[in-house]
Design a protein around this motif. Structure first.
Motif, PDB file in Angstrom:
ATOM      1  N   UNK A   1       0.793  -1.324   0.186  1.00 52.21           N
ATOM      2  CA  UNK A   1      -0.010  -0.044   0.024  1.00 52.21           C
ATOM      3  C   UNK A   1       0.848   1.264   0.057  1.00 52.21           C
ATOM      4  N   UNK A   2       2.034   1.113   0.523  1.00 53.33           N
ATOM      5  CA  UNK A   2       2.958   2.282   0.605  1.00 53.33           C
ATOM      6  C   UNK A   2       4.508   1.814   0.599  1.00 53.33           C
ATOM      7  N   UNK A   3       5.115   2.542  -0.049  1.00 60.13           N
ATOM      8  CA  UNK A   3       6.616   2.406   0.236  1.00 60.13           C
ATOM      9  C   UNK A   3       7.393   3.745   0.534  1.00 60.13           C
ATOM     10  N   UNK A   4       8.386   3.579   1.358  1.00 60.35           N
ATOM     11  CA  UNK A   4       9.170   4.612   1.691  1.00 60.35           C
ATOM     12  C   UNK A   4      10.597   3.998   2.179  1.00 60.35           C
ATOM     13  N   UNK A   5      11.383   4.739   2.860  1.00 61.42           N
ATOM     14  CA  UNK A   5      12.669   4.445   3.227  1.00 61.42           C
ATOM     15  C   UNK A   5      13.173   4.826   4.616  1.00 61.42           C
ATOM     16  N   UNK A   6      14.024   4.054   5.221  1.00 60.05           N
ATOM     17  CA  UNK A   6      14.413   4.781   6.604  1.00 60.05           C
ATOM     18  C   UNK A   6      15.831   3.954   6.659  1.00 60.05           C
ATOM     19  N   UNK A   7      16.727   4.584   7.684  1.00 60.68           N
ATOM     20  CA  UNK A   7      17.947   4.377   7.872  1.00 60.68           C
ATOM     21  C   UNK A   7      18.305   3.101   8.890  1.00 60.68           C
ATOM     22  N   UNK A   8      17.355   2.408   9.247  1.00 65.21           N
ATOM     23  CA  UNK A   8      17.280   1.245  10.415  1.00 65.21           C
ATOM     24  C   UNK A   8      16.155   0.450  10.115  1.00 65.21           C
ATOM     25  N   UNK A   9      16.523  -0.840  10.524  1.00 66.29           N
ATOM     26  CA  UNK A   9      15.526  -2.160  10.368  1.00 66.29           C
ATOM     27  C   UNK A   9      14.580  -1.998  11.251  1.00 66.29           C
ATOM     28  N   UNK A  10      13.417  -2.369  10.911  1.00 65.97           N
ATOM     29  CA  UNK A  10      12.332  -2.451  11.605  1.00 65.97           C
ATOM     30  C   UNK A  10      12.376  -3.416  12.768  1.00 65.97           C
ATOM     31  N   UNK A  11      12.310  -3.102  13.879  1.00 61.72           N
ATOM     32  CA  UNK A  11      12.512  -4.133  15.163  1.00 61.72           C
ATOM     33  C   UNK A  11      11.271  -4.621  15.754  1.00 61.72           C
ATOM     34  N   UNK A  12      11.080  -6.012  16.347  1.00 64.38           N
ATOM     35  CA  UNK A  12       9.688  -6.325  17.146  1.00 64.38           C
ATOM     36  C   UNK A  12       9.688  -5.334  18.367  1.00 64.38           C
ATOM     37  N   UNK A  13       8.490  -4.954  18.478  1.00 61.58           N
ATOM     38  CA  UNK A  13       8.066  -3.937  19.544  1.00 61.58           C
ATOM     39  C   UNK A  13       8.060  -2.547  19.047  1.00 61.58           C
ATOM     40  N   UNK A  14       8.229  -2.376  17.907  1.00 61.14           N
ATOM     41  CA  UNK A  14       8.368  -0.860  17.529  1.00 61.14           C
ATOM     42  C   UNK A  14       6.892  -0.265  17.259  1.00 61.14           C
ATOM     43  N   UNK A  15       5.729  -1.054  17.532  1.00 61.58           N
ATOM     44  CA  UNK A  15       4.539  -0.552  17.454  1.00 61.58           C
ATOM     45  C   UNK A  15       3.922   0.269  18.534  1.00 61.58           C
ATOM     46  N   UNK A  16       3.342   1.569  18.032  1.00 59.70           N
ATOM     47  CA  UNK A  16       2.815   2.403  19.109  1.00 59.70           C
ATOM     48  C   UNK A  16       1.237   1.918  19.473  1.00 59.70           C
TER      49      UNK A  16
END
Length: 367
Positions: free
Chosen positions: A126-141
């Motif tokens: 649905x959406x694509x973007x970039x970031x400088x770090x890997x997505x980690x477990x627990x990063x949900x708000x």
């Protein structure tokens, strides 16, 4: 010690009895059919940080239908031709549902992929973007839920009264049945690993099984606190958590903290078992009594280097709305913080009769 092991391993944790946790608001008002269609259970994930738009990690907001999070990960690995460690996600979502969640895939900076080619009958980017770090477990708000309950046999007035009470007073923050595996299989295997001091080569699976045991013990303490009328009362030495935070402290002066407790600025907690218990005095004695028959398991968890962690005893849903489609069907919309289970809220309203859709079914209903 041998008698304790035998008693613990033979405890009926894997039976349906282990799901009969105490309810905070009384018996269910009636029954409701649950997950009759895929669109009856929709989850949307919100991360706790902003994405930078730059970096080697491609962040994909993916809608999946009728498959679990691990399958999406495998699809991404094959499609992008990357290693398993190159893919990240913040949390697992239900299989029998429509869920929208973030994944990250690390690629060389100059490599481009047309992620629309990843789409199929089960997943859609649905959406694509970039970031400088890997997505980690627990990063949900938080997670947003849109749920439809069908064939209710209760009045709209009674439903509204109970729902309003849940909004005002919260609901028990139990781990849902899915945490324990099909018919409690994860719980049974986790206990077996601990009692027999076994190890699995698959460390992720082993962690999942140990988590099921800790979740059961947490639920047990919460249930006992409700059962004894202590879910709305501070005990001397309670470890409380700041609302909206994972930080907390030990209550030393009940009278001084009572106003904040009444306003839900601080919340009671229950343990995720391990070494170094955090409550003191009366609260520590209460939890020790609740868990007395499980001391062997707790010692085994401590030997595995698990330290005790705390989890809020109650959860308060936010942005709750309801819409009745007819006399027997209602849609609920609400937000829950990370780690909270929608089914733990719903069980305070009704007994859920789950009808999981078959693989490959079509669903064109959109509300």
């Amino acid at each position: 010690m041998s008698d304790s092991k035998e008693n613990t391993s033979s405890h009926p944790l894997s039976t349906t009895e282990c799901y009969e946790w105490s309810r905070m608001h009384g018996e269910p008002l009636g029954t409701a059919n649950f997950k009759s269609e895929l669109s009856d259970f929709v989850v949307e994930e919100t991360l706790r940080f902003e994405l930078s738009g730059e970096g080697a990690h491609h962040f994909l907001y993916i809608e999946k239908q009728n498959i679990n999070t691990d399958i999406v990960v495998q699809k991404l690995i094959r499609f992008a031709e990357v290693k398993p460690t190159d893919v990240g996600y913040a949390g697992k979502k239900d299989r029998f549902a429509i869920t929208r969640q973030w994944f990250s895939v690390q690629l060389p900076l100059l490599r481009e992929i047309d992620w629309s080619e990843f789409n199929d009958d089960e997943v859609k980017v649905l959406e694509v973007t970039r970031h400088d770090k890997k997505l980690r477990i627990g990063a949900v708000k938080s997670n947003h839920f849109d749920i439809r309950l069908r064939d209710l046999n209760i009045s709209q007035e009674d439903f509204k009264k109970r729902l309003d009470k849940i909004i005002e007073e919260g609901f028990p923050n139990y781990f849902g049945e899915q945490r324990f595996g099909n018919r409690g299989a994860n719980l049974t295997r986790g206990i077996d690993l601990l009692i027999k001091n076994k190890k699995l080569k698959n460390r992720n699976l082993q962690g999942l099984l140990f988590s099921a045991v800790r979740s059961y013990l947490y639920n047990h303490v919460v249930s006992e606190r409700i059962n004894k009328g202590l879910s709305a009362k501070l005990l001397q030495g309670d470890f409380v958590m700041l609302s909206g935070s994972e930080k907390g402290f030990v209550v030393e002066d009940i009278s001084a903290e009572q106003p904040r407790f009444i306003e839900n600025d601080i919340l009671l907690t229950a343990p995720l078992a391990g070494s170094r218990p955090q409550p003191m005095h009366e609260a520590l004695s209460f939890e020790a009594e609740c868990l007395s028959e499980y001391q062997v398991l707790i010692e085994k968890l401590a030997n595995k280097r698990f330290n005790e962690e705390r989890r809020a005893l109650k959860c308060f849903p936010k942005n709750v709305t309801s819409e009745w489609h007819n006399e027997t069907e209602v849609s609920l919309s609400f937000d829950l913080p990370k780690g909270a289970f929608a089914t733990s809220m719903l069980r305070e309203l009704v007994t859920l009769v789950e009808h999981k859709p078959v693989k490959g079914m079509t669903n064109n209903e959109h509300d």
